[in-house]
Design a protein around this motif. Structure first.
Motif, mmCIF file in Angstrom:
data_model
loop_
_atom_site.group_PDB
_atom_site.id
_atom_site.type_symbol
_atom_site.label_atom_id
_atom_site.label_comp_id
_atom_site.label_asym_id
_atom_site.label_seq_id
_atom_site.Cartn_x
_atom_site.Cartn_y
_atom_site.Cartn_z
ATOM 1 N N ALA A 270 13.149 -1.067 -41.059
ATOM 2 C CA ALA A 270 14.092 -0.100 -41.644
ATOM 3 C C ALA A 270 14.198 1.145 -40.778
ATOM 4 N N PHE A 271 15.418 1.666 -40.648
ATOM 5 C CA PHE A 271 15.588 2.939 -39.932
ATOM 6 C C PHE A 271 16.137 4.031 -40.859
ATOM 7 N N SER A 272 16.115 3.763 -42.179
ATOM 8 C CA SER A 272 16.769 4.689 -43.111
ATOM 9 C C SER A 272 15.815 5.738 -43.690
ATOM 10 N N TRP A 273 14.517 5.490 -43.611
ATOM 11 C CA TRP A 273 13.550 6.349 -44.315
ATOM 12 C C TRP A 273 13.048 7.480 -43.420
ATOM 13 N N HIS A 274 13.007 7.230 -42.092
ATOM 14 C CA HIS A 274 12.436 8.214 -41.171
ATOM 15 C C HIS A 274 13.472 8.728 -40.178
ATOM 16 N N ASP A 275 13.233 9.926 -39.657
ATOM 17 C CA ASP A 275 14.156 10.447 -38.651
ATOM 18 C C ASP A 275 13.786 9.906 -37.266
ATOM 19 N N GLU A 276 14.570 10.303 -36.254
ATOM 20 C CA GLU A 276 14.412 9.713 -34.928
ATOM 21 C C GLU A 276 13.001 9.914 -34.379
ATOM 22 N N ALA A 277 12.461 11.118 -34.516
ATOM 23 C CA ALA A 277 11.133 11.396 -33.954
ATOM 24 C C ALA A 277 10.083 10.536 -34.657
ATOM 25 N N GLU A 278 10.202 10.454 -35.986
ATOM 26 C CA GLU A 278 9.231 9.645 -36.734
ATOM 27 C C GLU A 278 9.338 8.165 -36.362
ATOM 28 N N LEU A 279 10.573 7.705 -36.142
ATOM 29 C CA LEU A 279 10.754 6.303 -35.766
ATOM 30 C C LEU A 279 10.104 6.034 -34.415
ATOM 31 N N GLY A 280 10.257 6.974 -33.476
ATOM 32 C CA GLY A 280 9.627 6.824 -32.165
ATOM 33 C C GLY A 280 8.117 6.721 -32.322
ATOM 34 N N GLN A 281 7.578 7.590 -33.174
ATOM 35 C CA GLN A 281 6.138 7.588 -33.424
ATOM 36 C C GLN A 281 5.700 6.260 -34.065
ATOM 37 N N ALA A 282 6.524 5.763 -34.991
ATOM 38 C CA ALA A 282 6.190 4.504 -35.680
ATOM 39 C C ALA A 282 6.122 3.357 -34.673
ATOM 40 N N VAL A 283 7.086 3.313 -33.736
ATOM 41 C CA VAL A 283 7.096 2.240 -32.740
ATOM 42 C C VAL A 283 5.896 2.381 -31.813
ATOM 43 N N GLU A 284 5.551 3.611 -31.498
ATOM 44 C CA GLU A 284 4.352 3.869 -30.688
ATOM 45 C C GLU A 284 3.118 3.257 -31.368
ATOM 46 N N ARG A 285 3.016 3.498 -32.669
ATOM 47 C CA ARG A 285 1.874 2.951 -33.414
ATOM 48 C C ARG A 285 1.916 1.419 -33.446
ATOM 49 N N MET A 286 3.137 0.867 -33.604
ATOM 50 C CA MET A 286 3.261 -0.593 -33.565
ATOM 51 C C MET A 286 2.745 -1.136 -32.233
ATOM 52 N N ALA A 287 3.125 -0.457 -31.167
ATOM 53 C CA ALA A 287 2.738 -0.931 -29.827
ATOM 54 C C ALA A 287 1.226 -0.861 -29.672
ATOM 55 N N ARG A 288 0.624 0.246 -30.129
ATOM 56 C CA ARG A 288 -0.842 0.362 -30.050
ATOM 57 C C ARG A 288 -1.500 -0.743 -30.865
ATOM 58 N N ALA A 289 -0.953 -0.998 -32.055
ATOM 59 C CA ALA A 289 -1.536 -2.030 -32.920
ATOM 60 C C ALA A 289 -1.456 -3.402 -32.253
ATOM 61 N N LEU A 290 -0.347 -3.669 -31.593
ATOM 62 C CA LEU A 290 -0.182 -4.974 -30.953
ATOM 63 C C LEU A 290 -1.199 -5.131 -29.820
ATOM 64 N N THR A 291 -1.415 -4.053 -29.082
ATOM 65 C CA THR A 291 -2.405 -4.088 -28.004
ATOM 66 C C THR A 291 -3.773 -4.465 -28.551
ATOM 67 N N ARG A 292 -4.103 -3.915 -29.717
ATOM 68 C CA ARG A 292 -5.431 -4.164 -30.278
ATOM 69 C C ARG A 292 -5.584 -5.577 -30.816
ATOM 70 N N CYS A 293 -4.502 -6.097 -31.395
ATOM 71 C CA CYS A 293 -4.706 -7.389 -32.063
ATOM 72 C C CYS A 293 -4.451 -8.563 -31.142
ATOM 73 N N ALA A 294 -3.753 -8.356 -30.031
ATOM 74 C CA ALA A 294 -3.435 -9.483 -29.148
ATOM 75 C C ALA A 294 -3.521 -9.004 -27.709
ATOM 76 N N PRO A 295 -4.711 -8.844 -27.182
ATOM 77 C CA PRO A 295 -4.868 -8.253 -25.847
ATOM 78 C C PRO A 295 -4.097 -9.011 -24.770
ATOM 79 N N ARG A 296 -3.888 -10.320 -24.962
ATOM 80 C CA ARG A 296 -3.209 -11.074 -23.904
ATOM 81 C C ARG A 296 -1.745 -10.707 -23.783
ATOM 82 N N ARG A 297 -1.211 -9.915 -24.762
ATOM 83 C CA ARG A 297 0.200 -9.519 -24.710
ATOM 84 C C ARG A 297 0.404 -8.272 -23.883
ATOM 85 N N ARG A 298 -0.670 -7.671 -23.369
ATOM 86 C CA ARG A 298 -0.533 -6.375 -22.708
ATOM 87 C C ARG A 298 0.440 -6.430 -21.533
#
Lengths: 515, 515
Positions: free
Chosen positions: A463-491
């Motif tokens: 969803a992009f309706s609940w957060h503003d642009e800066a928050e969305l950028g931050q959310a994607v940043e967190r998604m990326a960090r989470a992916l790094t942690r759970c699947a190291p081979r995807r780095r």
């Protein structure tokens, strides 16, 4: 006289009213001897100030204690602890649950729930797609509500009819006729309590136990719940980038009688696909010929960012068989629930009778206030502001996803709606990613609950309706960090900032590797 | 430049929003040549002042015309008629109704409607028994609503769950446990959209097609509507001055299986009779032994003027089989509809599933505001004020009826409720009296719509909750004038200012004469 001070930890969000929490605390001090017979209690203003409350709950607490005989008031003012203080506690808050009934209960209605659990505070939310209440003109609505309930005379607080407040029906029908081309008049437009109440009424009007209802393979489970209550048997139909596969409906009709088709043709839920004009025409033709009702859930019509929205099926050649259902929640706020149903007159009459028999009233005061936002043009201005804001947020989310997760995700930028439909690389363990995401402070979810048969879906609705642009950028940043942690081979692919095309290539390669 | 003035008759109550009425009127002046290409329109403030409106609808009307290309704005300010004014009207307000659907419709659900037609303005209302909104603390609710939707953060406007807002469930459960002795906790208390939605959910949970539901011979038709939707077959049972004749239920149970009994034991609707303790005990025992669900509609529990209210069946020994249904509308205002259901846990779970499947949301913002009225103690104070006011009004109505219509009517002063149950002399043509009453400016009605089999009822339910003492006196005056006009032969007994006893005697004599 010694000075008594009330030590109490009040919980304004607790189930128990503040004034009872207060009365309980004061009674507790009487039992403990901190307050004795004849002691003066502070004035209600003073105690309120001391506790940082307004005066009402303090006055009510004193009245409660007086009703129990624990305190008395004296001529000339003042509240005093009564001579013989009853030591009993205020009646306990949680009475005993009753024993089980002696009559048999029918089996429970199966109901699918899709809402994810409430995450920790501070978590950014990409699951669900509600409009950001910070954009909502709360002040204008509060003013309108005050005017509605304080108006001279008694009309404003009088009972409204089962089809909704006359002013809101009129304003809504007008908006739907102008912006969606619907054959809506106040006489065939009902204001409902929620979009689901609309679906429930339509299901009760059209579906008998055993009737077959065709639905989208990926869809909105609350709608299935309401249809199932009426006894529907389901025929899920496949989807592609142009929405419902109408050829699959045609094939189904060779084999079986279908009573209704329930679908989201505009921004398909959850995939956001817009149904093509050719399919709409074919669906209308099939519906009229095979005597099938079209139940069209047009839940976010206004939020279309690429040119004009496509008109609903109910505004087209199949309109005589089409019932249009929608909601104002996405234009207002999730806590201001208002749905609507527009139907051809003979169908509308049945639905109106069912509403009159099952819930023959409306929130007249609140609906009058919302009607005023329409009449002022305030609501239409608000929708224009929302559209601009959401278009910018959509682009910001898409950009951030491409930059940080382009190697892991694939998507088209939706022409409309409040979310992006995003496919994840087959090698990713979505469940693990979601769990790591919650630890990083971002909530997103696999689309599996939207799959009719419950099969795993390697995709998400972000969803992009609940957060503003800066928050969305931050959310994607967190998604990326989470992916790094759970699947190291995807780095490695992550670091590549891949384009959509390269991402597909990379996912294909991954799939071959893991196969 | 000549000065243009808009001649328009705006209808704020009309179905069409004000801004569209304005845009249509301005477009009309363009078509008629009163406005020409290049003409300047007045500023929005100026036009708003001229029309006595606030500025919002004027701004919105200009935006609507700009979107159509009929007006342009210029750099430096000002709105001007466009060079080539499209002569088309604004899209017509009432589109064509669609053709009939090609699918067959099920037969209509039979639904009995009891609301009398809206009378002419100025008519005094004794039919219906809603609380007088003039007594309602509108300002306090408006403030609470503003706080709820303007609160920082987004929780207040967020979605609420299907069983209602957590704060209101807590406050309500507490009130019901304290004042009614119900085994209510937030976990088995649901906030519903209306009392009828509560009945509909309970009916869907408990009643299968063909199940027999015992009801009161005189009762609340909307409840029958909801029960009938679930497929109930009815067994109407007689009433007397102690409420439902439980011996008749016992006799019925000798012959047939009964699934549920729906009743109003507290202030029986419409007769206001309070069910005796002996009957309550017997009903509880029958229900437990015969595995019958008790559906108790306790719609005006708080309004009891003679000592303490009697506790509900759900608070007594039959509680394990009892579902309690009620409403806050009578404590608040008809336009603030809020019902509730309290049920034993296994039953509540079924009802909650049905609500989640058919209407899984709540009016979070409004419910939070109402919860605040509870938490402040404001609502309980309001109920105490209402009780005092209604007791005085009840006495005023009874006095006026005895003085002016004692020869024509017979009644007991109800111990509780919002209306008097009044029997009319058998010689009176009630239908004619009601029609003459409307001409005189007072609305009242025979109780026939409340009779299950539709037999004529020579009695009325006269509400004392909507009008104050002076208005009630005036209403009875009008009733008396109306009776004089429609039945001149009744003039003599009217003038006698008869006591209740004499009235009965007179009615008995009359009956013998007319037999």
């Amino acid at each position: 006289m010694r000075r008594w001070e009330l030590a109490v930890s009040l919980d304004p969000q607790g189930g128990q009213p503040l004034f009872l929490q207060l009365a309980d605390a004061i009674a507790g001090d009487m039992r403990r001897g901190r307050l004795r017979a004849g002691d003066a209690l502070p004035g209600s203003r003073e105690l309120a100030a001391q506790l940082g409350l307004n005066r009402n709950p303090v006055v009510a607490a004193y009245e409660e204690l007086a009703a129990q005989g624990s305190v008395r008031t004296r001529v000339g003012g003042g509240t005093f602890v009564a001579a013989a203080t009853p030591l009993a506690r205020v009646r306990p808050w949680t009475p005993e649950a009753p024993a089980a009934p002696t009559f048999a209960l029918a089996p429970a209605a199966p109901a699918r729930v899709v809402a994810p659990a409430a995450p920790a505070p501070g978590t950014l939310l990409l699951a669900g797609a509600a409009p950001d209440p910070r954009l909502f003109p709360a002040r204008a609505l509060a003013r309108a509500f005050r005017r509605a309930i304080e108006a001279r005379g008694r009309a404003a607080l009088g009972a409204g009819g089962p089809c909704g407040h006359a002013r809101l029906r009129g304003a809504l029908a007008d908006m739907l006729a102008r912006s969606r081309g619907l054959p809506a008049t106040p006489a065939n437009t009902m204001v409902t309590r929620s979009i689901e109440q609309g679906i429930d009424l339509v299901a009760r009007a059209l579906v008998s136990p055993g009737d077959v209802v065709a639905v989208e393979q990926l869809g909105y489970p609350p709608a299935w719940n309401a249809l199932r209550l009426a006894g529907a048997e389901f025929a899920p139909l496949p989807l592609d980038g142009e929405g419902l596969r109408v050829d699959a409906l045609a094939a189904l009709l060779e084999r079986t009688r279908v009573r209704a088709v329930f679908l989201t043709p505009h921004h398909q839920f959850p995939t956001t696909a817009v149904m093509s004009a050719a399919r709409r025409a074919r669906l209308a033709e099939l519906a009229l010929r095979h005597r099938i009702a079209i139940i069209e859930d047009d839940y976010d019509h206004e939020f279309h960012y690429a040119g004009k929205p496509v008109l609903p099926l109910a505004a087209g050649p199949g309109g005589a068989n089409a019932v249009s259902i929608g909601s104002l929640s996405n234009l207002l706020a999730p806590g201001l629930v208002t749905g609507f149903v527009v139907a051809p007159t003979p169908v509308f009459e049945r639905i109106a009778q069912l509403r009159a028999a099952s819930d023959p009233r409306c929130d007249a005061a609140l609906e009058a206030a919302i009607a005023e936002l329409f009449e002022d043009g305030e609501l239409l201005r608000h929708v224009r502001r929302l559209k601009r804001a959401f278009a910018a947020r959509r682009d910001a989310l898409a950009t951030a996803l491409r930059r940080r997760l382009g190697g892991a995700l694939e998507f088209h930028v939706a022409e409309g709606g409040l979310a992006l439909w995003v496919r994840a690389d087959a090698a990713i363990d979505l469940g693990a990613w979601v769990r790591e995401g919650l630890r990083e402070g971002v909530q997103f979810a696999a689309a599996t609950p939207y799959e009719f048969s419950g099969r795993d879906v390697q995709a998400m609705r972000l969803a992009f309706s609940w957060h503003d642009e800066a928050e969305l950028g931050q959310a994607v940043e967190r998604m990326a960090r989470a992916l790094t942690r759970c699947a190291p081979r995807r780095r490695a692919p992550l670091a590549r900032a891949a384009s959509g095309t390269r991402a597909i290539g990379s996912r294909e390669a991954e799939r071959r590797r893991s196969a």
